[in-house]
Design a protein around this motif. Structure first.
Motif, PDB file in Angstrom:
ATOM      1  N   ASN A   1      -4.236  36.672   2.434  1.00 56.56           N
ATOM      2  CA  ASN A   1      -3.501  37.433   1.172  1.00 56.56           C
ATOM      3  C   ASN A   1      -3.092  36.334   0.193  1.00 56.56           C
ATOM      4  N   ILE A   2      -3.697  34.806   0.238  1.00 59.19           N
ATOM      5  CA  ILE A   2      -3.954  33.988  -0.171  1.00 59.19           C
ATOM      6  C   ILE A   2      -5.116  34.360  -1.292  1.00 59.19           C
ATOM      7  N   LEU A   3      -5.950  34.642  -0.740  1.00 59.67           N
ATOM      8  CA  LEU A   3      -6.487  35.096  -1.917  1.00 59.67           C
ATOM      9  C   LEU A   3      -6.662  35.913  -2.456  1.00 59.67           C
ATOM     10  N   ALA A   4      -5.665  37.166  -2.267  1.00 59.68           N
ATOM     11  CA  ALA A   4      -5.431  38.357  -2.925  1.00 59.68           C
ATOM     12  C   ALA A   4      -4.310  37.453  -3.983  1.00 59.68           C
ATOM     13  N   LEU A   5      -3.376  37.157  -3.587  1.00 55.74           N
ATOM     14  CA  LEU A   5      -2.408  36.613  -4.219  1.00 55.74           C
ATOM     15  C   LEU A   5      -2.393  35.197  -5.836  1.00 55.74           C
ATOM     16  N   ARG A   6      -4.185  34.705  -4.946  1.00 59.22           N
ATOM     17  CA  ARG A   6      -4.719  33.954  -6.878  1.00 59.22           C
ATOM     18  C   ARG A   6      -4.927  34.653  -7.200  1.00 59.22           C
ATOM     19  N   PHE A   7      -6.150  36.016  -7.155  1.00 57.23           N
ATOM     20  CA  PHE A   7      -7.279  36.030  -7.573  1.00 57.23           C
ATOM     21  C   PHE A   7      -7.313  37.385  -7.624  1.00 57.23           C
ATOM     22  N   ALA A   8      -6.280  38.213  -7.468  1.00 55.27           N
ATOM     23  CA  ALA A   8      -6.298  39.919  -7.813  1.00 55.27           C
ATOM     24  C   ALA A   8      -4.721  39.779  -9.014  1.00 55.27           C
ATOM     25  N   ASN A   9      -3.890  38.952  -9.416  1.00 53.60           N
ATOM     26  CA  ASN A   9      -2.841  38.499  -9.926  1.00 53.60           C
ATOM     27  C   ASN A   9      -3.435  37.568 -11.145  1.00 53.60           C
ATOM     28  N   GLN A  10      -3.056  37.965 -12.735  1.00 52.10           N
ATOM     29  CA  GLN A  10      -3.366  36.712 -13.416  1.00 52.10           C
ATOM     30  C   GLN A  10      -2.091  35.682 -13.876  1.00 52.10           C
ATOM     31  N   LEU A  11      -1.066  36.326 -12.689  1.00 55.25           N
ATOM     32  CA  LEU A  11       0.052  35.852 -13.445  1.00 55.25           C
ATOM     33  C   LEU A  11       0.358  34.655 -12.571  1.00 55.25           C
ATOM     34  N   PHE A  12      -0.271  34.046 -11.322  1.00 52.84           N
ATOM     35  CA  PHE A  12      -0.490  32.324 -10.938  1.00 52.84           C
ATOM     36  C   PHE A  12      -1.550  31.591 -11.878  1.00 52.84           C
ATOM     37  N   ASP A  13      -2.840  32.155 -11.482  1.00 49.08           N
ATOM     38  CA  ASP A  13      -3.687  31.320 -11.917  1.00 49.08           C
ATOM     39  C   ASP A  13      -4.086  30.687 -13.570  1.00 49.08           C
ATOM     40  N   PRO A  14      -3.292  30.806 -14.357  1.00 48.57           N
ATOM     41  CA  PRO A  14      -2.417  29.425 -15.725  1.00 48.57           C
ATOM     42  C   PRO A  14      -2.274  28.550 -15.489  1.00 48.57           C
ATOM     43  N   LEU A  15      -1.539  28.604 -13.389  1.00 52.48           N
ATOM     44  CA  LEU A  15      -0.574  27.831 -13.618  1.00 52.48           C
ATOM     45  C   LEU A  15      -0.906  26.731 -12.490  1.00 52.48           C
ATOM     46  N   TRP A  16      -2.146  27.561 -11.968  1.00 57.53           N
ATOM     47  CA  TRP A  16      -2.678  27.095 -11.070  1.00 57.53           C
ATOM     48  C   TRP A  16      -3.481  25.812 -10.519  1.00 57.53           C
ATOM     49  N   ASN A  17      -3.192  24.490 -11.309  1.00 54.48           N
ATOM     50  CA  ASN A  17      -3.748  23.392 -11.969  1.00 54.48           C
ATOM     51  C   ASN A  17      -2.558  22.347 -11.747  1.00 54.48           C
ATOM     52  N   ALA A  18      -3.275  21.089 -11.702  1.00 54.54           N
ATOM     53  CA  ALA A  18      -2.916  19.443 -12.359  1.00 54.54           C
ATOM     54  C   ALA A  18      -1.713  19.927 -13.456  1.00 54.54           C
ATOM     55  N   ASN A  19      -2.053  20.643 -14.218  1.00 57.12           N
ATOM     56  CA  ASN A  19      -0.786  20.719 -15.613  1.00 57.12           C
ATOM     57  C   ASN A  19       0.134  21.207 -15.247  1.00 57.12           C
ATOM     58  N   PHE A  20       0.155  22.316 -14.512  1.00 56.18           N
ATOM     59  CA  PHE A  20       1.846  22.757 -13.807  1.00 56.18           C
ATOM     60  C   PHE A  20       1.798  22.190 -12.686  1.00 56.18           C
ATOM     61  N   VAL A  21       0.932  21.715 -11.870  1.00 60.46           N
ATOM     62  CA  VAL A  21       1.751  21.588 -10.471  1.00 60.46           C
ATOM     63  C   VAL A  21       2.114  20.157 -10.167  1.00 60.46           C
ATOM     64  N   ASP A  22       3.349  19.845  -9.271  1.00 60.47           N
ATOM     65  CA  ASP A  22       3.067  18.892  -9.290  1.00 60.47           C
ATOM     66  C   ASP A  22       3.024  18.034  -7.891  1.00 60.47           C
ATOM     67  N   HIS A  23       2.782  18.717  -7.148  1.00 61.29           N
ATOM     68  CA  HIS A  23       1.915  18.382  -5.416  1.00 61.29           C
ATOM     69  C   HIS A  23       1.983  19.913  -4.946  1.00 61.29           C
ATOM     70  N   VAL A  24       1.443  19.977  -3.684  1.00 61.78           N
ATOM     71  CA  VAL A  24       1.295  20.632  -2.397  1.00 61.78           C
ATOM     72  C   VAL A  24       1.958  20.346  -1.189  1.00 61.78           C
ATOM     73  N   GLN A  25       2.876  21.187  -0.347  1.00 62.37           N
ATOM     74  CA  GLN A  25       2.884  20.665   0.417  1.00 62.37           C
ATOM     75  C   GLN A  25       2.290  21.435   2.217  1.00 62.37           C
ATOM     76  N   ILE A  26       1.890  21.736   2.548  1.00 56.26           N
ATOM     77  CA  ILE A  26       1.346  22.852   4.266  1.00 56.26           C
ATOM     78  C   ILE A  26       2.245  22.123   5.496  1.00 56.26           C
ATOM     79  N   THR A  27       2.842  23.091   5.789  1.00 58.51           N
ATOM     80  CA  THR A  27       3.745  22.590   7.052  1.00 58.51           C
ATOM     81  C   THR A  27       2.938  23.432   8.309  1.00 58.51           C
TER      82      THR A  27
END
Length: 520
Positions: A221-247
């Protein structure tokens, strides 16, 4: 009149669809064509708990051909009936779908067991004769998948025997594939040697390396969330994301796996495969098409651009759990676990900081952590956004608000959570964090299939987008090897009490940059 199903596809793979519908419609059930599977290590825990129930569940859902054949290979002196009884017990204990005896009976008709060791030429010759007999009696058409549910030390022996006996050799109108389980080596050099050994017999497009996390619905669903929705892609970069945690946190200890785990540790067991694959899916660019080749190409670009952040003394952490409380239960520490060397330096908690050297992610740290005997069982990806550059509210009104976050919950409560600030009801202005929560179990009535169901079916269908290539495996080790070499020179890991969220060094690692770990 209802038309019979027909085979479609290219090459040696077959997909059975209704000819009255569009064969490219991905919503159609994908049904494997004539085929069979041989499981080496069929008496082991993985086969009993995961593989055999998954095969039954596929049959129960109508996704395996009626003539599907299942052959077990092992050292036990079993008859066909003994093997059927063993599989039946495994299915009763672990199947996800309802048990229907007529379905199992039909599946059992194609079950056989071959007794032998991996260095036993006669046993493999008998196996080859068994497959030829099943091709004739079950209509498997020479299409066989060989599942190596055995330690990597035996991969070379098994593939060489498959080569010697001719079972690895497909004809023009059939296919032969090999499915192998992690770990794929213990460092880059050993992984490369393992790949050479396997690819000498099976071409890379016939090798399916299982990473069961990639078969989970929420990971896909990560691919669907990212690429099937315009909502997230403009924010998915270093201009808006501070950091990512994978646990990936587990609340269990080693249990009976002390002998396997000693010398491997959390980083090799989880970070090198599961977590780096999650990182690649989160950070990759949108592929041109969703073919396996394009998806893999984008993941490889990310892995090539990924590297540890130095100095490793400040950007990594590792630990071993000690005695403590897991909920209301007192548990022993690692060094008291039966079968574990009390002098071992193997870590049960590992954390590291990685950078992706690309325009999209430059300057955004990716924090990966995994551990046993942590606060709870959870796997999640948290995309934490930067604070707003300007707030018109007084600082006191937003004191209870943290950074916005998008959290992808991989397990156990599969879903997606968005955290953002909202005004607290009342006559005063106060902003506090609230959650908008999407849950798979609430949004969809259909139960998600187990990861092994999806991956076994994909291997039979020659759909390899969810299987790491040899290049992905070697690149992942190239990222992790410098960290492992550094830790090897540092002696014993730090201690942390069972039931907590890891050693203090992990918190200090984050605190140095003014950040904190999430407490799921």
């Amino acid at each position: 009149m209802v038309s019979s199903p027909v085979a479609t596809g290219s090459g040696n793979s077959e997909q059975w669809v209704n000819p009255l519908k569009d064969p490219h419609d991905k919503r159609l059930p994908r049904i494997a064509g004539p085929s069979g599977m041989v499981i080496f290590g069929v008496t082991g825990d993985l086969a009993r708990k995961k593989l055999l129930p998954a095969i039954y569940d596929l049959a129960n859902r109508g996704l395996l051909p009626a003539g599907f054949a299942l052959v077990g290979f092992g050292r036990r002196d079993w008859s066909k009936q003994d093997f059927e009884d063993y599989v039946h017990e495994a299915v009763l204990a672990g199947a996800r779908t309802d048990i229907r005896e007529h379905v199992f009976k039909r599946l059992a008709e194609g079950m056989h067991f071959v007794s032998g060791n991996f260095d036993d030429d006669q046993a493999f010759d008998t196996l080859a004769e068994t497959l030829a007999s099943l091709d004739a009696s079950r209509g498997t058409a020479g299409n066989w998948a060989f599942y190596l549910s055995v330690p990597p030390d035996f991969f070379d022996d098994v593939v060489n025997q498959l080569d010697r006996s001719g079972m690895a050799h497909a004809t023009q109108h059939s296919w032969r594939r090999v499915i192998i389980e992690k770990p794929f080596g213990h460092d880059q050099e050993s992984a490369r040697k393992l790949n050479v050994a396997v690819n000498r017999v099976f071409p890379e497009d016939s090798v399916f390396r299982i990473d069961h996390y990639l078969g989970k619905e929420t990971v896909q669903n990560i691919l669907a969330l990212r690429f099937a929705n315009q909502l997230f892609d403009p924010l998915w970069n270093a201009n808006f994301v501070d950091h990512v945690q994978i646990t990936m946190a587990e609340d269990i200890g080693l249990g009976g796996r002390a002998g396997y785990y000693d010398g491997i540790g959390a980083a090799r067991d989880v970070i090198q495969n599961h977590l780096l694959q999650l990182l690649a899916l989160v950070a990759m660019e949108e592929p041109i098409t969703y073919t396996p080749q394009e998806l893999r190409a984008e993941k490889i670009k990310v892995l090539r651009a990924t590297a540890p952040v130095y100095p490793l003394a400040k950007t990594t952490a590792r630990g071993q759990y000690t005695a403590g409380w897991q909920g209301s239960q007192a548990v022993v520490g690692l060094r008291e676990e039966e079968g574990f060397d009390p002098e071992s330096n193997t870590e049960t908690f590992a954390a590291c900081t990685l950078n992706i050297n690309s325009r999209r992610w430059a300057g955004v740290p990716f924090y990966l952590r995994s551990g046993k005997r942590l606060g709870r069982r959870v796997t999640e990806i948290a995309i934490v956004f930067k604070q707003a550059p300007h707030l018109t509210f007084a600082e006191s009104t937003t004191a209870a608000q943290g950074p916005n976050a998008l959290v992808i919950r991989v397990q156990p409560d599969e879903g997606v959570l968005m955290r953002f600030g909202s005004k607290v009801p009342g006559s005063t202005m106060e902003v506090r964090d609230v959650n908008m929560d999407f849950s798979y179990s609430e949004a969809f009535t259909e139960q998600s299939p187990e990861a092994y169901e999806r991956l076994i079916l994909d291997a039979l269908l020659d759909e390899n987008s969810l299987f790491p290539t040899n290049e992905e495996v070697e690149l992942s080790w190239a990222i992790l090897d410098p960290i492992l070499e550094y830790w090897a020179s540092r002696g014993r890991p730090d201690d942390y009490p069972a039931g907590t969220w890891g050693p203090e060094s992990a918190d200090k690692m984050m605190a140095r940059s003014g950040r904190t770990w999430r407490r799921p």
